[in-house]
Structures are given as C-alpha cells and as structure tokens.
Design an enzyme around this catalytic site. Structure first.
Site, PDB file in Angstrom:
ATOM      1  N   ASN A 106       0.804  -1.232   0.000  1.00 50.86           N
ATOM      2  CA  ASN A 106       0.000   0.000   0.000  1.00 50.86           C
ATOM      3  C   ASN A 106       0.837   1.284   0.000  1.00 50.86           C
ATOM      4  O   ASN A 106       0.423   2.285  -0.578  1.00 50.86           O
ATOM      5  CB  ASN A 106      -1.038  -0.009   1.132  1.00 50.86           C
ATOM      6  CG  ASN A 106      -0.418  -0.063   2.503  1.00 50.86           C
ATOM      7  OD1 ASN A 106       0.680  -0.578   2.681  1.00 50.86           O
ATOM      8  ND2 ASN A 106      -1.120   0.463   3.482  1.00 50.86           N
ATOM      9  N   GLU A 112       7.734   1.721  14.764  1.00 50.71           N
ATOM     10  CA  GLU A 112       8.617   2.348  13.780  1.00 50.71           C
ATOM     11  C   GLU A 112       8.544   3.856  14.002  1.00 50.71           C
ATOM     12  O   GLU A 112       7.516   4.374  14.449  1.00 50.71           O
ATOM     13  CB  GLU A 112       8.151   2.033  12.347  1.00 50.71           C
ATOM     14  CG  GLU A 112       8.483   0.605  11.940  1.00 50.71           C
ATOM     15  CD  GLU A 112       8.208   0.317  10.474  1.00 50.71           C
ATOM     16  OE1 GLU A 112       7.274   0.913   9.892  1.00 50.71           O
ATOM     17  OE2 GLU A 112       8.917  -0.538   9.916  1.00 50.71           O
ATOM     18  N   GLU A 158       4.354  -4.747  11.887  1.00 51.33           N
ATOM     19  CA  GLU A 158       3.400  -3.656  11.647  1.00 51.33           C
ATOM     20  C   GLU A 158       2.242  -4.273  10.874  1.00 51.33           C
ATOM     21  O   GLU A 158       2.350  -4.517   9.664  1.00 51.33           O
ATOM     22  CB  GLU A 158       4.066  -2.539  10.832  1.00 51.33           C
ATOM     23  CG  GLU A 158       5.251  -1.882  11.515  1.00 51.33           C
ATOM     24  CD  GLU A 158       4.865  -0.962  12.664  1.00 51.33           C
ATOM     25  OE1 GLU A 158       3.672  -0.601  12.767  1.00 51.33           O
ATOM     26  OE2 GLU A 158       5.743  -0.621  13.466  1.00 51.33           O
ATOM     27  N   CYS A 201      -3.454   1.142   6.606  1.00 50.56           N
ATOM     28  CA  CYS A 201      -3.579   0.224   7.753  1.00 50.56           C
ATOM     29  C   CYS A 201      -4.314   0.853   8.916  1.00 50.56           C
ATOM     30  O   CYS A 201      -5.019   0.174   9.650  1.00 50.56           O
ATOM     31  CB  CYS A 201      -2.197  -0.246   8.187  1.00 50.56           C
ATOM     32  SG  CYS A 201      -1.056   1.103   8.502  1.00 50.56           S
TER      33      CYS A 201
END
Ligand code: NDP
Length: 501
Positions: A155, A471, A252, A286
C-alpha cells in the site's frame, strides 16, 4: 509518462541477474495492463544478497554515525529532487492518485531518512551511565543487530521501504529488502539511488518475489532481525519463523480502528476526519478508522453532511491533479473488497447509504482503458452492529461502517471489543474528555480531532494482534539495536568469596 524500470535483484551495489527463469508481472491497477516483467530471486540469489550484506556489515556498523548520516541525508535530497519520477512510479504501481504519491509517499520517506540521520548524528545511539558506588559504575552502549530483513506491503511501497531503511541503516545495520510482488517498481530504483548517494555496496540489497521469498528470508540463519509490514495472518507466520531462530522482530500489521465522534463534536470536522479515515488511498491504509461511532442523536446530521461531501471524491485519470481517488491495487484485492461489500448488503443486511456493488462512474472523457481497472465504489454502510462481518474484519478498501451509541462508557467498551489495536481517535471540543477517552482506547496510534497524519517524529505500532514494536520517532531506533551493559569496578580488588578458608 516515464520510462518504467524493470525491478531486479540488487546486491554488491549493483543490479544482478537472477539465476531463475521464473517471472511475475507488475500490473497497472487503473487499467489492468501489464507494466513490466520481473524475475523471481532464487534461494541462491537470496543467499548471495545476504552474503553481500554480511560482508558490508563490519565497515558500515563501525562507520561513525555522522558519516552514515551524511549519506542518508544525501539520499533524502536525491529523493526529494526526483519526486515527480518516483511519485509517477508509485502511482503506476499502486493505482494511487499522483496528487497523493507526489505529496505524501516520497516526502514521508525522505522525512524518515532525515529524522534518523539527525537522530543518530546527535546522540540518538548514545547509552547511559549509572553510578553504583564511588568506585564503580555501569555504562550501556547500543550496537546494531547485523543483517536485517525488511518485508514490505503493497500500500505504501516506497514509504515502507524507507521507514525501515532509515532507522535500520542509521543504526548501522545492513538490509535485505523484499518489496511486495504486487508493487516492486520502486525497489531497485531506490537501491541505485542509495548507491548514488554514497551508500557502500552491500548495505542495502533487494530480492524479488512473493511469499516464498519472504519466508526464506524470515527463516534464514544469516538474518538477525525481521521487520515486517503486512497482514496479521502473514505476520503470525513470519513471527513464528523468526521466533524459531530467536530473531528480533518488528510487526506492523492490520487494524479495524475505531473513530469515535463525541456528542459535542463539530459535525463537519468529524465528517472530514471520517472521510480521510476511510477513502484516502481508496481505503488501503492500515490505520483506517472504518468503525465510525456516532452519538445516536447526531446520526441524521452526520449522515447528511457525509452524503453532501461524498461528491468531493473524484476518481479519474490518476495523473490529473484533481483526481483524489484511485482503483484498488490488484484484481485479487478487488475481488476481496467487492466480496465484503456484497456480504454487507446480502448477509449482514446493513443499510447501504452510499456506493455498493456495480461499476464506479468515471468522468466523461477519461481514456477507454481506465474502464478495465480495479475500481470500486466508495461505500458507506449505516445502522451497523458490532457482530457484522464488515464491522469485525479488516476490509482494506473504501468501505465505512457507521455505528451509533448512547454513552461514553459504552462506546469505549465497544471500540475496544476487537482483537486488533492499531489506531483509534476521537473528535470533540472537550479536550479533558478527549484525553480521558484516548487513555482508555486500546490502540498504539491515536489522534484527537484529526486522522491519519504519521510524521517521522511519531512512533507508530499496533497493540494486541496489530503488531509488535514501533517504527519511527525516538523509540523507532531502539528496534534496530541491542544493548550492551558494562560494569566497571575501580576498587583495585575483585570482590571474591574465594580468598579465605
Ligand atoms: P501481506 O501480509 O500479504 O504481505 C506483506 C509482505 O509479506 C509482502 O511482501 C508479501 O509478499 C510477504 N509475504 C507473504 N507471505 C509471506 C510469508 N509466508 N513469509 C514471509 N513473507 C510473506 O500484506 P499485504 O501486502 O496484503 O498488505 C496489506 C496489509 O498490510 C493490511 O493488513 C494492512 O493493514 C497492513 N499494513 C500495516 C501497516 C502498519 O504499519 N501497521 C502499514 C501498511 C499495511 P507478496 O506481496 O509478494 O506476496
């Protein structure tokens, strides 16, 4: 348009020929036409890329942090100066409008390089000293992990690669990166750009292929850490493979995030937030806030404002600066999202407020081939209940579910009633209440009166099944180093129990 580069295997600082004859295609989601053909990397190729990264590690990890930072800053400046080319590649590969990829995808990747370059050059890797006694103390140091694998989702291909590379390389690791086979165009372009910026051969390497390539990397004994972005189901497999080798991991993963509109919220502002949380990148984000909780008394006003604003969604030629809505990334993903919309109508029996099945209307005059792309209608369901499949599972497309509630206590309980915990947010004018609600929401990424912004300064990572670790932000560097503690004793004698009978 641009010359489309053919993504390749890349190690020792240059493109390499794969030892395989097996290939796959990159497809333009807006037309369903092939863009280029890529050769899959074999285990022998992947071993060679890992060996290249291992050879580069001793020198790169002992290069002073300010020197590593200089190279990353040079790469960031090359990225920014090539935004039109790189954003066009991302648009071709992902189907996201150029208005998005040129404003966000390249810039947020370059931001991360700059952030971590400055962080490590200005003490981000320093440890602590703790006095124990007048003649003894403990000091700690942070050491890079070694050769790390970076596995990316489709994505935000370039952004994901850069978020991992920025922190990983700044900390002194070397990387082997596998892009999603759905969106590989950026991968060896990025590796070549790093080389041009002065990154030594072997520090950033690329292998090509699908799940098997990722699985081989995750289980490889030469890999010290796996940084993964993707679905929960894949993440579980990758974490299990990495766990078998006791590797470090960052996961993630997906979400089903709750956007809570509180009773005093500005309706127009909440609707703008809900639209960004559901239709930006055609819903393929997400952190999407797909469960939109609205106070029962506000439902009518909220839906009226939403329907008024739905006409500002503009599909069309992806390079047209006015276009703000693209197709879904692939045929497989299109089928999945359409399946959820059908389920919402036929099985869940939610009320379809907007969109649904059927062809999306593209504006008059667009090129004929766009009509074969993986477009889907931006869709809003209302009168949803918590037990519906469209409310429980991640759809990863432009599908909003509106749910009503009566009390703050109730909405917090229902927002948390999921195994996922990636993002959450509230819209309200009452900032005391905002903080109280945010404190109770079980999610790693939260917003108040906005949605979706994720700058390099902000550590992001999911709770519950949505991930492990973070992150970005200051904490982001910690995921790429290990700790060494040293106790120093200057007393002149070793404290021993073995000196007397
Ligand atoms: P996938 O889990 O399908 O794939 C992610 C990566 O893993 C791809 O490179 C894929 O390769 C690879 N892969 C597939 N199978 C394996 C395996 N068995 N072992 C190792 N690697 C494997 O995710 P998607 O690409 O579909 O991405 C969408 C998902 O990513 C959504 O759930 C979304 O929520 C999540 N996501 C999470 C983010 C976060 O920060 N939390 C950010 C962005 C997305 P290939 O594609 O070539 O098959």
């Amino acid at each position: 348009m641009v010359d489309i580069p053919t993504p390749s295997l890349f190690y020792d600082g240059k493109p390499q020929t794969s030892s395989s004859t097996q290939t796959f295609q990159s497809i333009d989601p807006s037309t369903a036409l092939p863009l280029t053909t890529i050769t899959t990397s074999t285990p022998t190729d992947i071993d060679a890329a890992i060996a290249s990264a291992a050879r580069a590690f001793p020198t790169w990890s002992s290069t002073p942090a300010p020197s590593r930072a200089r190279i990353l800053l040079h790469a960031a400046s090359l990225l920014r100066s090539r935004t039109p080319f790189l954003a066009t590649l991302e648009t071709l590969d992902t189907g996201k409008a150029y208005s998005e990829t040129s404003a966000i995808d390249v810039a947020t990747g370059a931001d991360a390089l700059e952030y971590f370059a400055h962080l490590v050059a200005s003490s981000g890797l320093s440890g602590e000293a703790t006095p124990l006694r007048p003649d003894a103390w403990v000091y700690t140091a942070k050491a890079p992990l070694g050769v790390c694998a970076a596995l990316g989702a489709w994505n935000y291909p370039l952004q994901i690669a850069l978020w991992k590379a920025a922190a990983g390389l700044a900390a002194g690791n070397t990387l082997v990166y596998k892009p999603s086979e759905v969106t590989p165009l950026h991968s060896s372009v990025l590796a070549a750009l790093f080389a041009e910026a002065g990154l030594p051969p072997g520090v950033f390497n690329v292998v090509q292929g699908g799940g098997e390539t990722g699985a081989y990397l995750a289980a490889h004994p030469g890999i010290a850490k796996v940084s993964f972005t993707g679905q929960v189901a894949t993440g579980r497999k990758v974490a299990a493979a990495a766990g078998a080798g006791l590797k470090y991991v960052t996961m993630e993963l997906g979400g089903k995030s709750a956007l809570v509109v509180l009773a005093d919220a500005e309706v127009e502002q909440a609707v703008d937030g809900a639209m960004m949380a559901n239709f930006y990148s055609s819903g393929q984000v997400c952190t999407n806030g797909t469960r939109v909780f609205v106070p029962r008394r506000m439902k009518e006003a909220f839906e009226a404002a939403l329907l008024r604003k739905m006409r500002f969604i503009r599909p069309g030629d992806l390079m047209d600066p006015a276009t703000n809505f693209g197709p879904l990334v692939s045929r497989v993903h299109h089928e999945k999202v359409v399946g959820y919309i059908r389920h919402g109508i036929e099985v869940d029996r939610a009320t379809l407020l907007h969109g649904g099945l059927g062809k999306l209307d593209l504006p008059d005059g667009v090129a004929e081939e766009l009509k074969s792309g993986f477009w889907v209608r931006p869709t809003v369901f209302t009168d949803c209940t918590d037990d519906m499949r469209i409310v429980k599972e991640e759809i990863f497309g432009p599908v909003m579910s509106i749910l009503t509630y009566d009390t703050v206590e109730e909405v917090v309980r229902r927002a948390n009633d999921t195994t996922l915990g990636l993002a959450a947010g509230v819209f309200t004018k009452d900032l005391n209440l905002a903080h109280k609600v945010i404190a109770q929401l079980e999610a790693g990424i939260t917003w108040i009166n906005t949605w979706g912004e994720s700058p390099a300064e902000m550590s992001v990572g999911g709770w519950k099944m949505s991930g492990v670790g973070v992150e970005n932000g200051r904490r982001g560097i910690e995921a790429w180093v290990r700790n060494k503690s040293t106790l120093v004793d200057m007393a002149g004698e070793v404290a021993t129990v073995f000196s007397k009978l």
